[in-house]
Design an enzyme around this catalytic site. Sequence first.
Site, PDB file in Angstrom:
ATOM      1  N   ASP A  70       0.877  -1.172   0.000  1.00  0.00           N
ATOM      2  CA  ASP A  70       0.000   0.000   0.000  1.00  0.00           C
ATOM      3  C   ASP A  70       0.915   1.223   0.000  1.00  0.00           C
ATOM      4  O   ASP A  70       1.632   1.477   0.976  1.00  0.00           O
ATOM      5  CB  ASP A  70      -0.879  -0.034   1.259  1.00  0.00           C
ATOM      6  CG  ASP A  70      -1.810   1.168   1.353  1.00  0.00           C
ATOM      7  OD1 ASP A  70      -1.528   2.210   0.718  1.00  0.00           O
ATOM      8  OD2 ASP A  70      -2.818   1.064   2.078  1.00  0.00           O
ATOM      9  N   VAL A  71       0.909   1.976  -1.101  1.00  0.00           N
ATOM     10  CA  VAL A  71       1.887   3.062  -1.249  1.00  0.00           C
ATOM     11  C   VAL A  71       1.673   4.207  -0.261  1.00  0.00           C
ATOM     12  O   VAL A  71       2.549   5.064  -0.122  1.00  0.00           O
ATOM     13  CB  VAL A  71       1.910   3.634  -2.684  1.00  0.00           C
ATOM     14  CG1 VAL A  71       2.326   2.583  -3.694  1.00  0.00           C
ATOM     15  CG2 VAL A  71       0.579   4.271  -3.065  1.00  0.00           C
ATOM     16  N   ASN A  97       2.782   5.591  -9.698  1.00  0.00           N
ATOM     17  CA  ASN A  97       1.635   5.686 -10.613  1.00  0.00           C
ATOM     18  C   ASN A  97       0.313   5.421  -9.914  1.00  0.00           C
ATOM     19  O   ASN A  97      -0.733   5.891 -10.360  1.00  0.00           O
ATOM     20  CB  ASN A  97       1.851   4.677 -11.755  1.00  0.00           C
ATOM     21  CG  ASN A  97       0.579   4.383 -12.517  1.00  0.00           C
ATOM     22  OD1 ASN A  97       0.176   5.152 -13.383  1.00  0.00           O
ATOM     23  ND2 ASN A  97      -0.087   3.275 -12.189  1.00  0.00           N
ATOM     24  N   TYR A 170      -9.094  14.990  -5.848  1.00  0.00           N
ATOM     25  CA  TYR A 170      -8.231  14.442  -6.907  1.00  0.00           C
ATOM     26  C   TYR A 170      -7.416  15.566  -7.556  1.00  0.00           C
ATOM     27  O   TYR A 170      -6.192  15.459  -7.717  1.00  0.00           O
ATOM     28  CB  TYR A 170      -9.103  13.734  -7.944  1.00  0.00           C
ATOM     29  CG  TYR A 170      -8.343  13.032  -9.053  1.00  0.00           C
ATOM     30  CD1 TYR A 170      -7.850  11.747  -8.875  1.00  0.00           C
ATOM     31  CD2 TYR A 170      -8.125  13.652 -10.280  1.00  0.00           C
ATOM     32  CE1 TYR A 170      -7.163  11.095  -9.891  1.00  0.00           C
ATOM     33  CE2 TYR A 170      -7.439  13.011 -11.301  1.00  0.00           C
ATOM     34  CZ  TYR A 170      -6.966  11.725 -11.105  1.00  0.00           C
ATOM     35  OH  TYR A 170      -6.279  11.086 -12.111  1.00  0.00           O
ATOM     36  N   LYS A 174      -3.244  16.118  -7.608  1.00  0.00           N
ATOM     37  CA  LYS A 174      -2.419  16.213  -8.814  1.00  0.00           C
ATOM     38  C   LYS A 174      -1.766  17.589  -8.920  1.00  0.00           C
ATOM     39  O   LYS A 174      -0.648  17.719  -9.421  1.00  0.00           O
ATOM     40  CB  LYS A 174      -3.271  15.913 -10.056  1.00  0.00           C
ATOM     41  CG  LYS A 174      -3.877  14.495 -10.080  1.00  0.00           C
ATOM     42  CD  LYS A 174      -2.836  13.391 -10.078  1.00  0.00           C
ATOM     43  CE  LYS A 174      -3.457  12.011 -10.244  1.00  0.00           C
ATOM     44  NZ  LYS A 174      -2.480  10.914 -10.259  1.00  0.00           N
TER      45      LYS A 174
HETATM   46  P1  NAD Z   1      -6.537   2.038 -12.410  1.00  0.00           P
HETATM   47  O1  NAD Z   1      -7.627   2.105 -11.413  1.00  0.00           O
HETATM   48  O2  NAD Z   1      -6.565   0.989 -13.441  1.00  0.00           O
HETATM   49  O3  NAD Z   1      -5.120   1.955 -11.702  1.00  0.00           O
HETATM   50  C1  NAD Z   1      -4.844   2.489 -10.436  1.00  0.00           C
HETATM   51  C2  NAD Z   1      -4.039   1.457  -9.692  1.00  0.00           C
HETATM   52  O4  NAD Z   1      -3.615   1.993  -8.444  1.00  0.00           O
HETATM   53  C3  NAD Z   1      -4.851   0.192  -9.379  1.00  0.00           C
HETATM   54  O5  NAD Z   1      -4.121  -0.937  -9.811  1.00  0.00           O
HETATM   55  C4  NAD Z   1      -5.007   0.219  -7.883  1.00  0.00           C
HETATM   56  O6  NAD Z   1      -5.040  -1.061  -7.290  1.00  0.00           O
HETATM   57  C5  NAD Z   1      -3.735   0.958  -7.482  1.00  0.00           C
HETATM   58  N1  NAD Z   1      -3.826   1.511  -6.140  1.00  0.00           N
HETATM   59  C6  NAD Z   1      -4.828   2.254  -5.598  1.00  0.00           C
HETATM   60  N2  NAD Z   1      -4.539   2.548  -4.319  1.00  0.00           N
HETATM   61  C7  NAD Z   1      -3.329   1.988  -4.068  1.00  0.00           C
HETATM   62  C8  NAD Z   1      -2.492   1.939  -2.922  1.00  0.00           C
HETATM   63  N3  NAD Z   1      -2.853   2.525  -1.775  1.00  0.00           N
HETATM   64  N4  NAD Z   1      -1.313   1.295  -3.022  1.00  0.00           N
HETATM   65  C9  NAD Z   1      -0.940   0.684  -4.161  1.00  0.00           C
HETATM   66  N5  NAD Z   1      -1.695   0.689  -5.267  1.00  0.00           N
HETATM   67  C10 NAD Z   1      -2.866   1.330  -5.216  1.00  0.00           C
HETATM   68  O7  NAD Z   1      -6.501   3.484 -13.091  1.00  0.00           O
HETATM   69  P2  NAD Z   1      -5.419   4.157 -14.069  1.00  0.00           P
HETATM   70  O8  NAD Z   1      -6.187   5.014 -14.955  1.00  0.00           O
HETATM   71  O9  NAD Z   1      -4.509   3.139 -14.626  1.00  0.00           O
HETATM   72  O10 NAD Z   1      -4.655   5.089 -13.038  1.00  0.00           O
HETATM   73  C11 NAD Z   1      -3.238   5.110 -12.915  1.00  0.00           C
HETATM   74  C12 NAD Z   1      -2.781   6.530 -12.641  1.00  0.00           C
HETATM   75  O11 NAD Z   1      -3.094   7.339 -13.774  1.00  0.00           O
HETATM   76  C13 NAD Z   1      -3.449   7.211 -11.448  1.00  0.00           C
HETATM   77  O12 NAD Z   1      -2.503   7.953 -10.732  1.00  0.00           O
HETATM   78  C14 NAD Z   1      -4.458   8.132 -12.102  1.00  0.00           C
HETATM   79  O13 NAD Z   1      -4.747   9.249 -11.303  1.00  0.00           O
HETATM   80  C15 NAD Z   1      -3.701   8.524 -13.356  1.00  0.00           C
HETATM   81  N6  NAD Z   1      -4.530   9.069 -14.437  1.00  0.00           N
HETATM   82  C16 NAD Z   1      -5.436   8.280 -15.106  1.00  0.00           C
HETATM   83  C17 NAD Z   1      -6.170   8.830 -16.134  1.00  0.00           C
HETATM   84  C18 NAD Z   1      -7.173   8.040 -16.939  1.00  0.00           C
HETATM   85  O14 NAD Z   1      -7.895   8.649 -17.756  1.00  0.00           O
HETATM   86  N7  NAD Z   1      -7.255   6.739 -16.797  1.00  0.00           N
HETATM   87  C19 NAD Z   1      -6.006  10.170 -16.470  1.00  0.00           C
HETATM   88  C20 NAD Z   1      -5.088  10.943 -15.769  1.00  0.00           C
HETATM   89  C21 NAD Z   1      -4.352  10.371 -14.751  1.00  0.00           C
END
Ligand code: NAD
Length: 272
Positions: A70-71, A97, A170, A174
Amino acid sequence: MQKPNKRLAGQTAIVTGASSGIGEAIAIALGRDGANVVVNYLSHPEVAEEIAQKITADDLCGEAIAIKCDVSKEDQVAAMFKQTVNHFGTLDICVPNAGLQKDAALHEMKLEDWQLVLDVNLTGQFLCAREAIREFLRRGMRPGVSKSLGKIIHTSSVHQIIPWAGHANYAASKGGLVMLMESICQEYAPQKVRCNSIAPGAIKTPINKAAWDTPEALAELNKLIPYKRIGVPEDIGSAAVWLASDESEYVNGTTIFVDGGMTCYPGFTTNG
Ligand code: NAD
Protein backbone atom coordinates in the site's frame (compact mmCIF):
# COMPACT_ATOMS: atom_id res chain seq x y z
CA MET A 1 10.33 -8.15 -37.96
CA GLN A 2 11.22 -4.85 -36.30
CA LYS A 3 14.18 -5.14 -33.94
CA PRO A 4 13.13 -4.36 -30.35
CA ASN A 5 14.69 -1.39 -28.56
CA LYS A 6 16.80 -2.20 -25.53
CA ARG A 7 17.13 1.30 -24.16
CA LEU A 8 16.73 0.14 -20.55
CA ALA A 9 18.82 -3.03 -20.55
CA GLY A 10 20.42 -3.75 -17.20
CA GLN A 11 18.15 -1.31 -15.35
CA THR A 12 15.48 -2.00 -12.73
CA ALA A 13 12.16 -0.22 -12.39
CA ILE A 14 9.38 -0.11 -9.79
CA VAL A 15 5.92 0.70 -11.15
CA THR A 16 3.23 1.24 -8.52
CA GLY A 17 -0.39 0.36 -9.18
CA ALA A 18 0.85 -1.88 -11.99
CA SER A 19 -1.82 -4.58 -11.85
CA SER A 20 -4.20 -2.61 -14.08
CA GLY A 21 -4.59 0.24 -16.52
CA ILE A 22 -1.76 2.70 -17.06
CA GLY A 23 0.62 1.08 -14.55
CA GLU A 24 0.30 -2.30 -16.25
CA ALA A 25 1.06 -0.76 -19.65
CA ILE A 26 4.07 1.12 -18.27
CA ALA A 27 5.42 -2.05 -16.61
CA ILE A 28 5.09 -4.03 -19.86
CA ALA A 29 6.62 -1.22 -21.96
CA LEU A 30 9.62 -0.85 -19.61
CA GLY A 31 10.08 -4.64 -19.65
CA ARG A 32 10.00 -4.72 -23.46
CA ASP A 33 12.80 -2.17 -23.53
CA GLY A 34 14.93 -4.47 -21.40
CA ALA A 35 14.28 -3.29 -17.83
CA ASN A 36 13.67 -5.59 -14.87
CA VAL A 37 10.33 -4.59 -13.41
CA VAL A 38 8.62 -4.68 -10.03
CA VAL A 39 4.88 -4.93 -10.60
CA ASN A 40 3.45 -3.33 -7.46
CA TYR A 41 -0.12 -4.12 -6.51
CA LEU A 42 -2.55 -3.53 -3.66
CA SER A 43 -5.07 -6.32 -4.27
CA HIS A 44 -5.60 -9.23 -6.69
CA PRO A 45 -2.14 -10.84 -6.42
CA GLU A 46 -3.03 -13.33 -9.16
CA VAL A 47 -3.40 -10.49 -11.69
CA ALA A 48 -0.08 -8.91 -10.71
CA GLU A 49 1.65 -12.33 -10.81
CA GLU A 50 0.27 -12.97 -14.29
CA ILE A 51 1.60 -9.63 -15.57
CA ALA A 52 5.01 -10.30 -14.00
CA GLN A 53 5.11 -13.80 -15.50
CA LYS A 54 4.14 -12.46 -18.92
CA ILE A 55 7.04 -9.98 -18.83
CA THR A 56 9.53 -12.58 -17.58
CA ALA A 57 8.40 -15.23 -20.06
CA ASP A 58 8.98 -12.92 -23.03
CA ASP A 59 12.57 -13.53 -24.17
CA LEU A 60 12.75 -9.93 -25.37
CA CYS A 61 11.92 -8.55 -21.91
CA GLY A 62 13.67 -8.16 -18.57
CA GLU A 63 12.65 -10.12 -15.47
CA ALA A 64 9.62 -9.06 -13.45
CA ILE A 65 8.37 -9.81 -9.94
CA ALA A 66 5.15 -8.78 -8.22
CA ILE A 67 5.28 -7.05 -4.82
CA LYS A 68 2.28 -6.15 -2.67
CA CYS A 69 2.40 -2.75 -1.00
CA ASP A 70 0.00 0.00 0.00
CA VAL A 71 1.89 3.06 -1.25
CA SER A 72 0.32 5.29 1.40
CA LYS A 73 2.02 3.29 4.19
CA GLU A 74 5.60 4.31 4.98
CA ASP A 75 6.72 0.91 6.32
CA GLN A 76 5.26 -0.99 3.37
CA VAL A 77 6.94 1.32 0.83
CA ALA A 78 10.29 0.92 2.59
CA ALA A 79 9.85 -2.87 2.58
CA MET A 80 9.02 -2.91 -1.15
CA PHE A 81 12.17 -0.97 -2.02
CA LYS A 82 14.26 -3.21 0.25
CA GLN A 83 12.88 -6.33 -1.42
CA THR A 84 13.56 -4.82 -4.85
CA VAL A 85 17.19 -4.04 -4.04
CA ASN A 86 17.67 -7.48 -2.45
CA HIS A 87 16.31 -9.16 -5.56
CA PHE A 88 17.69 -7.04 -8.41
CA GLY A 89 20.70 -5.37 -6.74
CA THR A 90 19.55 -1.78 -7.13
CA LEU A 91 16.91 0.52 -8.62
CA ASP A 92 17.24 2.87 -11.60
CA ILE A 93 13.68 3.92 -12.47
CA CYS A 94 10.78 4.72 -10.15
CA VAL A 95 7.27 5.21 -11.54
CA PRO A 96 4.89 6.27 -8.75
CA ASN A 97 1.64 5.69 -10.61
CA ALA A 98 -0.91 4.29 -8.13
CA GLY A 99 -3.89 6.56 -7.76
CA LEU A 100 -7.60 6.63 -7.08
CA GLN A 101 -10.67 8.84 -7.08
CA LYS A 102 -13.30 9.35 -4.37
CA ASP A 103 -15.62 11.82 -6.04
CA ALA A 104 -18.16 14.05 -4.30
CA ALA A 105 -19.43 17.58 -4.37
CA LEU A 106 -17.16 19.55 -2.07
CA HIS A 107 -19.89 20.39 0.44
CA GLU A 108 -20.64 16.67 0.77
CA MET A 109 -17.07 15.38 0.67
CA LYS A 110 -16.15 13.32 3.72
CA LEU A 111 -12.82 14.10 5.35
CA GLU A 112 -11.86 10.43 5.03
CA ASP A 113 -12.36 10.60 1.23
CA TRP A 114 -10.31 13.78 0.98
CA GLN A 115 -7.60 12.18 3.12
CA LEU A 116 -7.50 8.84 1.28
CA VAL A 117 -7.02 10.51 -2.11
CA LEU A 118 -4.27 12.77 -0.79
CA ASP A 119 -2.64 9.83 1.05
CA VAL A 120 -2.45 7.62 -2.05
CA ASN A 121 -2.08 10.14 -4.90
CA LEU A 122 0.32 12.59 -3.24
CA THR A 123 1.85 11.12 -0.08
CA GLY A 124 2.26 7.74 -1.81
CA GLN A 125 4.23 9.41 -4.61
CA PHE A 126 6.37 11.28 -2.04
CA LEU A 127 7.15 8.06 -0.14
CA CYS A 128 8.18 6.22 -3.32
CA ALA A 129 10.24 9.12 -4.68
CA ARG A 130 12.01 9.47 -1.32
CA GLU A 131 12.97 5.77 -1.18
CA ALA A 132 14.12 5.89 -4.81
CA ILE A 133 16.36 8.92 -4.20
CA ARG A 134 17.84 7.26 -1.11
CA GLU A 135 18.80 4.24 -3.23
CA PHE A 136 20.14 6.37 -6.13
CA LEU A 137 22.37 8.34 -3.72
CA ARG A 138 23.53 5.20 -1.89
CA ARG A 139 24.49 3.43 -5.10
CA GLY A 140 26.01 6.22 -7.18
CA MET A 141 26.35 6.51 -10.94
CA ARG A 142 26.34 3.43 -13.17
CA PRO A 143 28.51 4.36 -16.16
CA GLY A 144 27.51 2.47 -19.28
CA VAL A 145 24.04 1.71 -17.88
CA SER A 146 22.45 5.17 -17.66
CA LYS A 147 23.67 8.76 -18.00
CA SER A 148 21.52 9.74 -14.99
CA LEU A 149 21.85 8.72 -11.36
CA GLY A 150 18.19 7.68 -11.44
CA LYS A 151 14.87 8.53 -13.00
CA ILE A 152 11.52 9.27 -11.33
CA ILE A 153 8.42 9.47 -13.50
CA HIS A 154 5.27 10.53 -11.67
CA THR A 155 1.88 9.73 -13.14
CA SER A 156 0.00 12.97 -12.77
CA SER A 157 -3.10 14.08 -14.74
CA VAL A 158 -4.38 16.90 -16.91
CA HIS A 159 -6.13 17.85 -13.66
CA GLN A 160 -2.84 19.17 -12.35
CA ILE A 161 -3.88 22.27 -14.33
CA ILE A 162 -7.57 21.76 -15.25
CA PRO A 163 -9.85 22.40 -12.25
CA TRP A 164 -12.37 19.58 -11.75
CA ALA A 165 -15.72 20.23 -10.09
CA GLY A 166 -16.87 17.26 -8.04
CA HIS A 167 -13.30 15.97 -7.82
CA ALA A 168 -11.56 18.62 -5.69
CA ASN A 169 -9.57 16.04 -3.71
CA TYR A 170 -8.23 14.44 -6.91
CA ALA A 171 -7.39 17.76 -8.59
CA ALA A 172 -5.68 19.00 -5.40
CA SER A 173 -3.59 15.82 -5.22
CA LYS A 174 -2.42 16.21 -8.81
CA GLY A 175 -1.84 19.95 -8.41
CA GLY A 176 0.36 19.17 -5.41
CA LEU A 177 2.28 16.68 -7.49
CA VAL A 178 3.54 19.47 -9.79
CA MET A 179 5.38 21.16 -6.93
CA LEU A 180 6.62 17.84 -5.54
CA MET A 181 8.06 16.84 -8.92
CA GLU A 182 9.57 20.24 -9.72
CA SER A 183 11.05 20.60 -6.21
CA ILE A 184 12.64 17.15 -6.47
CA CYS A 185 14.16 18.19 -9.80
CA GLN A 186 15.52 21.43 -8.38
CA GLU A 187 16.93 19.65 -5.32
CA TYR A 188 18.51 16.58 -6.93
CA ALA A 189 19.29 17.53 -10.54
CA PRO A 190 22.82 18.53 -9.46
CA GLN A 191 23.34 14.87 -8.48
CA LYS A 192 21.99 13.86 -11.91
CA VAL A 193 18.57 12.64 -10.75
CA ARG A 194 15.86 13.27 -13.34
CA CYS A 195 12.31 13.77 -12.10
CA ASN A 196 9.44 14.34 -14.52
CA SER A 197 5.69 13.74 -14.72
CA ILE A 198 3.39 12.35 -17.34
CA ALA A 199 -0.04 13.98 -17.31
CA PRO A 200 -2.49 11.68 -19.08
CA GLY A 201 -5.74 12.98 -20.51
CA ALA A 202 -8.65 10.53 -20.76
CA ILE A 203 -7.19 7.03 -20.94
CA LYS A 204 -9.41 3.95 -21.19
CA THR A 205 -8.89 2.22 -17.79
CA PRO A 206 -11.04 1.02 -14.87
CA ILE A 207 -10.65 4.37 -13.05
CA ASN A 208 -12.91 6.22 -15.53
CA LYS A 209 -15.11 3.40 -16.90
CA ALA A 210 -18.29 5.49 -16.59
CA ALA A 211 -16.81 8.03 -19.01
CA TRP A 212 -16.33 5.55 -21.88
CA ASP A 213 -18.47 2.43 -21.46
CA THR A 214 -21.51 3.66 -23.39
CA PRO A 215 -21.52 5.30 -26.86
CA GLU A 216 -23.26 8.35 -25.36
CA ALA A 217 -20.64 8.78 -22.63
CA LEU A 218 -17.82 8.35 -25.16
CA ALA A 219 -19.36 10.95 -27.49
CA GLU A 220 -19.53 13.43 -24.59
CA LEU A 221 -15.93 12.65 -23.66
CA ASN A 222 -14.72 13.14 -27.21
CA LYS A 223 -15.99 16.72 -27.11
CA LEU A 224 -13.12 17.34 -24.67
CA ILE A 225 -10.50 15.70 -26.89
CA PRO A 226 -9.38 17.58 -30.02
CA TYR A 227 -7.78 14.37 -31.38
CA LYS A 228 -11.21 12.66 -31.13
CA ARG A 229 -10.22 9.37 -29.60
CA ILE A 230 -9.87 8.19 -26.03
CA GLY A 231 -6.29 7.37 -25.07
CA VAL A 232 -5.10 3.83 -24.40
CA PRO A 233 -2.66 2.81 -21.64
CA GLU A 234 0.03 2.06 -24.24
CA ASP A 235 0.06 5.78 -25.16
CA ILE A 236 1.41 6.40 -21.66
CA GLY A 237 3.71 3.35 -21.66
CA SER A 238 5.70 4.59 -24.65
CA ALA A 239 6.08 8.08 -23.16
CA ALA A 240 7.32 6.54 -19.89
CA VAL A 241 9.97 4.45 -21.66
CA TRP A 242 11.28 7.52 -23.47
CA LEU A 243 11.40 9.50 -20.21
CA ALA A 244 13.27 6.63 -18.54
CA SER A 245 15.81 6.33 -21.34
CA ASP A 246 18.94 8.36 -22.10
CA GLU A 247 17.13 9.75 -25.17
CA SER A 248 15.48 12.22 -22.79
CA GLU A 249 18.61 12.86 -20.72
CA TYR A 250 18.23 16.65 -20.77
CA VAL A 251 14.51 16.55 -19.87
CA ASN A 252 14.11 17.33 -16.18
CA GLY A 253 11.42 18.95 -14.05
CA THR A 254 8.90 18.77 -16.87
CA THR A 255 5.37 17.48 -17.28
CA ILE A 256 4.62 15.74 -20.55
CA PHE A 257 0.92 15.96 -21.38
CA VAL A 258 -0.27 12.87 -23.23
CA ASP A 259 -3.84 13.93 -23.78
CA GLY A 260 -4.81 14.21 -27.47
CA GLY A 261 -4.88 17.98 -27.00
CA MET A 262 -7.27 18.03 -24.03
CA THR A 263 -5.32 20.84 -22.38
CA CYS A 264 -5.72 23.05 -25.49
CA TYR A 265 -9.15 24.37 -24.39
CA PRO A 266 -11.32 22.55 -26.99
CA GLY A 267 -14.36 24.51 -25.72
CA PHE A 268 -12.91 27.52 -27.57
CA THR A 269 -12.84 25.76 -30.97
CA THR A 270 -16.12 27.37 -32.06
CA ASN A 271 -16.62 29.92 -29.32
CA GLY A 272 -14.93 32.83 -27.61
P1 NAD B 1 -6.54 2.04 -12.41
O1 NAD B 1 -7.63 2.11 -11.41
O2 NAD B 1 -6.57 0.99 -13.44
O3 NAD B 1 -5.12 1.96 -11.70
C1 NAD B 1 -4.84 2.49 -10.44
C2 NAD B 1 -4.04 1.46 -9.69
O4 NAD B 1 -3.62 1.99 -8.44
C3 NAD B 1 -4.85 0.19 -9.38
O5 NAD B 1 -4.12 -0.94 -9.81
C4 NAD B 1 -5.01 0.22 -7.88
O6 NAD B 1 -5.04 -1.06 -7.29
C5 NAD B 1 -3.74 0.96 -7.48
N1 NAD B 1 -3.83 1.51 -6.14
C6 NAD B 1 -4.83 2.25 -5.60
N2 NAD B 1 -4.54 2.55 -4.32
C7 NAD B 1 -3.33 1.99 -4.07
C8 NAD B 1 -2.49 1.94 -2.92
N3 NAD B 1 -2.85 2.53 -1.77
N4 NAD B 1 -1.31 1.30 -3.02
C9 NAD B 1 -0.94 0.68 -4.16
N5 NAD B 1 -1.69 0.69 -5.27
C10 NAD B 1 -2.87 1.33 -5.22
O7 NAD B 1 -6.50 3.48 -13.09
P2 NAD B 1 -5.42 4.16 -14.07
O8 NAD B 1 -6.19 5.01 -14.95
O9 NAD B 1 -4.51 3.14 -14.63
O10 NAD B 1 -4.66 5.09 -13.04
C11 NAD B 1 -3.24 5.11 -12.91
C12 NAD B 1 -2.78 6.53 -12.64
O11 NAD B 1 -3.09 7.34 -13.77
C13 NAD B 1 -3.45 7.21 -11.45
O12 NAD B 1 -2.50 7.95 -10.73
C14 NAD B 1 -4.46 8.13 -12.10
O13 NAD B 1 -4.75 9.25 -11.30
C15 NAD B 1 -3.70 8.52 -13.36
N6 NAD B 1 -4.53 9.07 -14.44
C16 NAD B 1 -5.44 8.28 -15.11
C17 NAD B 1 -6.17 8.83 -16.13
C18 NAD B 1 -7.17 8.04 -16.94
O14 NAD B 1 -7.90 8.65 -17.76
N7 NAD B 1 -7.26 6.74 -16.80
C19 NAD B 1 -6.01 10.17 -16.47
C20 NAD B 1 -5.09 10.94 -15.77
C21 NAD B 1 -4.35 10.37 -14.75
